[in-house]
Design a protein around this motif. Structure first.
Motif, PDB file in Angstrom:
ATOM      1  N   ASP A   1     -12.566  15.922   5.766  1.00 56.90           N
ATOM      2  CA  ASP A   1     -11.722  16.032   6.782  1.00 56.90           C
ATOM      3  C   ASP A   1     -10.492  15.009   6.504  1.00 56.90           C
ATOM      4  OD1 ASP A   1     -12.315  13.240   7.228  1.00 56.90           O
ATOM      5  OD2 ASP A   1     -13.923  13.705   8.706  1.00 56.90           O
ATOM      6  N   ALA A   2      -9.421  15.305   7.296  1.00 59.81           N
ATOM      7  CA  ALA A   2      -8.162  14.654   7.110  1.00 59.81           C
ATOM      8  C   ALA A   2      -8.287  13.040   7.064  1.00 59.81           C
ATOM      9  CB  ALA A   2      -7.292  14.947   8.356  1.00 59.81           C
ATOM     10  N   ASP A   3      -9.416  12.443   7.421  1.00 63.36           N
ATOM     11  CA  ASP A   3      -9.456  11.042   7.444  1.00 63.36           C
ATOM     12  C   ASP A   3      -9.407  10.358   6.005  1.00 63.36           C
ATOM     13  OD1 ASP A   3      -9.298  10.675  10.353  1.00 63.36           O
ATOM     14  OD2 ASP A   3     -11.504  10.411  10.428  1.00 63.36           O
ATOM     15  N   TYR A   4      -9.961  11.231   5.191  1.00 63.55           N
ATOM     16  CA  TYR A   4     -10.081  10.984   3.804  1.00 63.55           C
ATOM     17  C   TYR A   4      -8.714  10.454   3.318  1.00 63.55           C
ATOM     18  CZ  TYR A   4     -10.501  11.460  -1.177  1.00 63.55           C
ATOM     19  OH  TYR A   4     -10.448  11.266  -2.550  1.00 63.55           O
ATOM     20  N   TYR A   5      -7.816  11.487   3.360  1.00 62.28           N
ATOM     21  CA  TYR A   5      -6.335  11.462   2.909  1.00 62.28           C
ATOM     22  C   TYR A   5      -5.553  10.449   3.730  1.00 62.28           C
ATOM     23  CZ  TYR A   5      -7.963  16.130   0.986  1.00 62.28           C
ATOM     24  OH  TYR A   5      -8.484  16.955   0.361  1.00 62.28           O
ATOM     25  N   ALA A   6      -5.984  10.333   4.984  1.00 62.07           N
ATOM     26  CA  ALA A   6      -5.217   9.211   5.821  1.00 62.07           C
ATOM     27  C   ALA A   6      -5.580   7.670   5.211  1.00 62.07           C
ATOM     28  CB  ALA A   6      -5.572   9.325   7.139  1.00 62.07           C
ATOM     29  N   ASP A   7      -6.981   7.666   4.857  1.00 62.91           N
ATOM     30  CA  ASP A   7      -7.410   6.256   4.346  1.00 62.91           C
ATOM     31  C   ASP A   7      -6.554   5.919   3.144  1.00 62.91           C
ATOM     32  OD1 ASP A   7      -8.957   6.140   6.508  1.00 62.91           O
ATOM     33  OD2 ASP A   7     -10.746   6.683   5.609  1.00 62.91           O
ATOM     34  N   VAL A   8      -6.276   6.924   2.312  1.00 60.13           N
ATOM     35  CA  VAL A   8      -5.908   6.794   1.038  1.00 60.13           C
ATOM     36  C   VAL A   8      -4.260   6.513   1.145  1.00 60.13           C
ATOM     37  CG1 VAL A   8      -4.969   7.844  -1.148  1.00 60.13           C
ATOM     38  CG2 VAL A   8      -7.563   8.163  -0.390  1.00 60.13           C
ATOM     39  N   ARG A   9      -3.743   7.231   2.091  1.00 59.05           N
ATOM     40  CA  ARG A   9      -2.233   6.707   2.346  1.00 59.05           C
ATOM     41  C   ARG A   9      -2.095   5.469   2.845  1.00 59.05           C
ATOM     42  NH1 ARG A   9      -2.136  12.089   3.855  1.00 59.05           N
ATOM     43  NH2 ARG A   9      -2.554  11.581   6.185  1.00 59.05           N
ATOM     44  N   ALA A  10      -3.055   4.951   3.765  1.00 59.90           N
ATOM     45  CA  ALA A  10      -2.908   3.569   4.366  1.00 59.90           C
ATOM     46  C   ALA A  10      -3.009   2.585   3.294  1.00 59.90           C
ATOM     47  CB  ALA A  10      -3.990   3.435   5.311  1.00 59.90           C
ATOM     48  N   MET A  11      -4.162   2.900   2.417  1.00 61.47           N
ATOM     49  CA  MET A  11      -4.290   1.854   1.357  1.00 61.47           C
ATOM     50  C   MET A  11      -2.973   1.655   0.269  1.00 61.47           C
ATOM     51  SD  MET A  11      -7.024   2.226  -2.039  1.00 61.47           S
ATOM     52  CE  MET A  11      -5.989   3.710  -2.534  1.00 61.47           C
ATOM     53  N   LEU A  12      -2.384   2.823   0.129  1.00 65.32           N
ATOM     54  CA  LEU A  12      -1.146   2.911  -0.652  1.00 65.32           C
ATOM     55  C   LEU A  12       0.015   2.174   0.019  1.00 65.32           C
ATOM     56  CD1 LEU A  12      -1.681   6.437  -2.251  1.00 65.32           C
ATOM     57  CD2 LEU A  12      -1.766   4.471  -3.509  1.00 65.32           C
ATOM     58  N   ARG A  13       0.125   2.506   1.155  1.00 64.31           N
ATOM     59  CA  ARG A  13       1.150   1.735   2.120  1.00 64.31           C
ATOM     60  C   ARG A  13       0.809   0.306   1.881  1.00 64.31           C
ATOM     61  NH1 ARG A  13       0.052   5.484   6.266  1.00 64.31           N
ATOM     62  NH2 ARG A  13       1.906   7.134   6.513  1.00 64.31           N
ATOM     63  N   GLU A  14      -0.218  -0.190   1.978  1.00 63.60           N
ATOM     64  CA  GLU A  14      -0.474  -1.730   1.840  1.00 63.60           C
ATOM     65  C   GLU A  14      -0.181  -2.174   0.367  1.00 63.60           C
ATOM     66  OE1 GLU A  14      -4.314  -2.712   2.694  1.00 63.60           O
ATOM     67  OE2 GLU A  14      -4.302  -2.014   4.840  1.00 63.60           O
ATOM     68  N   ARG A  15      -0.581  -1.360  -0.546  1.00 58.82           N
ATOM     69  CA  ARG A  15      -0.162  -1.698  -1.976  1.00 58.82           C
ATOM     70  C   ARG A  15       1.373  -1.650  -2.004  1.00 58.82           C
ATOM     71  NH1 ARG A  15      -4.484   1.592  -6.094  1.00 58.82           N
ATOM     72  NH2 ARG A  15      -6.428   0.587  -4.899  1.00 58.82           N
ATOM     73  N   VAL A  16       2.150  -0.578  -1.394  1.00 60.47           N
ATOM     74  CA  VAL A  16       3.598  -0.929  -1.911  1.00 60.47           C
ATOM     75  C   VAL A  16       4.017  -2.010  -1.104  1.00 60.47           C
ATOM     76  CG1 VAL A  16       5.684   0.384  -0.846  1.00 60.47           C
ATOM     77  CG2 VAL A  16       3.786   1.929  -1.855  1.00 60.47           C
ATOM     78  N   THR A  17       3.571  -2.419  -0.007  1.00 59.68           N
ATOM     79  CA  THR A  17       4.194  -3.689   0.787  1.00 59.68           C
ATOM     80  C   THR A  17       3.914  -4.719  -0.105  1.00 59.68           C
ATOM     81  OG1 THR A  17       3.971  -2.654   2.950  1.00 59.68           O
ATOM     82  CG2 THR A  17       4.112  -4.872   2.750  1.00 59.68           C
ATOM     83  N   THR A  18       2.712  -4.996  -0.646  1.00 60.09           N
ATOM     84  CA  THR A  18       2.499  -6.012  -1.352  1.00 60.09           C
ATOM     85  C   THR A  18       3.180  -6.079  -2.571  1.00 60.09           C
ATOM     86  OG1 THR A  18       0.108  -6.178  -0.859  1.00 60.09           O
ATOM     87  CG2 THR A  18       0.267  -7.384  -2.824  1.00 60.09           C
ATOM     88  N   PHE A  19       3.269  -5.076  -3.218  1.00 61.95           N
ATOM     89  CA  PHE A  19       4.403  -4.824  -4.587  1.00 61.95           C
ATOM     90  C   PHE A  19       5.652  -5.124  -4.411  1.00 61.95           C
ATOM     91  CE2 PHE A  19       5.673  -2.959  -8.423  1.00 61.95           C
ATOM     92  CZ  PHE A  19       4.965  -3.520  -9.330  1.00 61.95           C
ATOM     93  N   THR A  20       6.167  -4.657  -3.130  1.00 57.80           N
ATOM     94  CA  THR A  20       7.643  -4.842  -3.110  1.00 57.80           C
ATOM     95  C   THR A  20       8.003  -6.291  -2.496  1.00 57.80           C
ATOM     96  OG1 THR A  20       7.297  -3.863  -0.888  1.00 57.80           O
ATOM     97  CG2 THR A  20       8.260  -2.199  -2.833  1.00 57.80           C
ATOM     98  N   ASP A  21       6.987  -6.740  -1.907  1.00 49.92           N
ATOM     99  CA  ASP A  21       7.046  -8.280  -1.475  1.00 49.92           C
ATOM    100  C   ASP A  21       7.532  -9.231  -2.699  1.00 49.92           C
ATOM    101  OD1 ASP A  21       7.210  -7.540   1.202  1.00 49.92           O
ATOM    102  OD2 ASP A  21       5.060  -8.323   1.540  1.00 49.92           O
TER     103      ASP A  21
END
Length: 366
Positions: A268-288
């Motif tokens: 279901d769509a939650d699989y892909y949504a969870d991965v996107r959420a994880m990647l967003r967190e990594r983007v924030t951490t990395f760019t900080d």
């Protein structure tokens, strides 16, 4: 740009041989779990009858192609299942260039280097068209670069390495430019599940006989080793692509196709949504951390790459190796992707150690 020796593997091999711990931010290998249904599909296949271990249809399993066709709202006969998106791109480029409509390929700058590499292999001339500072495309630049020799325009959205997501209006303009010069537009959408803007639209919605869309499951299902991709081609280009695919590969491996089909039906769509959420967190951490290092960087709208520029540290191969030796972080030199970002380095956020790598960069450049 050197195509004789793939630079990605060169940097990864250098990092692997380093005499210190190194965080790999070179490869695009996802580090998360594939869909559970995919594993179930493989287990079930192991008990299949002997005839299921023989050649599958060259163009791909009918059930898989029908599932794709229903999801993409296209005719099933336009779909060729390939050995990853890489082969889909090769078939698409070859089909466009075999029309004898010219030998020029228009590509973005920066560009994923395998595109100009394939153009060279197909005896075509690659012309790099610079993107904007944020990675977006100005179609007027492509219009100015296009000529009667232009046979192919190829873009990738969401984009590697800039992270830009091109608007439907931009894609429509590129399709018009292609039509004006009797060219074909190839759109690699392999990162389509990693759109952080919510605005990505497939080029298939353009409903143009000038457009080929390529994609695959290597990234979206975290299965780069399975090599299942596909191309959706206009009807008049399908036969040529099928012939080349059969001559080069015979067929795409059957077990991965079976597993992907089950994963498509049961994930279901939650699989892909969870991965996107994880990647967003990594983007924030990395760019900080890049802020702390005083770097200029791109914040991706899609995909999972960040381009960064550090003062007095251009994106050369020598500096990429220096970063491995002295900071313990492996990234790709910007010069690998063309001339527009040769002062930059590209980092792939597909590692659970992204935060650690960010801290190392901040310490090194602070």
């Amino acid at each position: 740009m050197n195509y004789e020796r793939p630079q990605f593997f060169h940097v990864m091999q250098y990092a692997a041989s380093a005499d210190r711990d190194v965080v790999d931010m070179v490869s695009g290998n996802p580090d998360w779990e594939p869909p559970a249904a995919l594993r179930d599909g493989l287990r079930e296949y192991a008990d299949a009858s002997p005839d299921e271990f023989q050649y599958p249809p060259s163009e791909g399993l009918r059930d898989l192609r029908e599932e794709i066709a229903a999801r993409r709202n296209v005719d099933v006969d336009r779909i060729v299942v390939t050995n990853g998106t890489g082969e889909a791109n090769y078939l698409a480029m070859a089909a466009a260039l075999d029309r004898d409509a010219g030998s020029e390929v228009l590509l973005t700058d920066p560009v994923y280097p395998y595109y100009p590499g394939k153009a060279s292999m197909l005896d075509a001339d690659a012309t790099l068209v610079p993107t904007e500072r944020d990675g977006s495309i100005d179609p007027d630049r492509f219009r100015e670069a296009a000529s009667e020799e232009t046979s192919l325009v190829l873009v990738n959205t969401p984009n590697n390495p800039t992270g830009a997501v091109y608007s439907r209006e931009t894609m429509a303009e590129l399709a018009t430019i292609a039509e004006d010069v009797d060219a074909t537009l190839v759109v690699d959408e392999v990162y389509d599940h990693f759109d952080f803007t919510g605005e990505f639209e497939s080029a298939l919605t353009l409903d143009s006989d000038r457009v080929i869309v390529t994609t695959g499951y290597s990234k979206s299902m975290a299965i780069t080793g399975f090599r299942v991709g596909y191309a959706v081609l206009p009807e008049h280009l399908v036969d040529a692509a099928k012939t080349r695919h059969m001559l080069v590969n015979v067929a795409t491996s059957r077990p991965p196709q079976v597993a992907v089909l089950r994963a498509l039906r049961e994930t279901d769509a939650d699989y892909y949504a969870d991965v996107r959420a994880m990647l967003r967190e990594r983007v924030t951490t990395f760019t900080d951390a890049l802020d702390a290092a005083g770097a200029e960087y791109t914040t991706p709208e899609g995909a999972f790459y960040v381009l960064a520029r550090f003062d007095d540290f251009p994106g050369t191969m020598a500096n990429a190796k220096r970063l491995i030796d002295e900071a313990g972080v492996a990234g790709m030199p910007g010069e690998t992707f063309g001339s527009a970002r040769d002062e930059w380095l590209r980092f792939a956020l597909v590692t659970p150690r992204a935060e650690e790598a960010a801290a190392r960069l901040a310490d090194y450049f602070a």
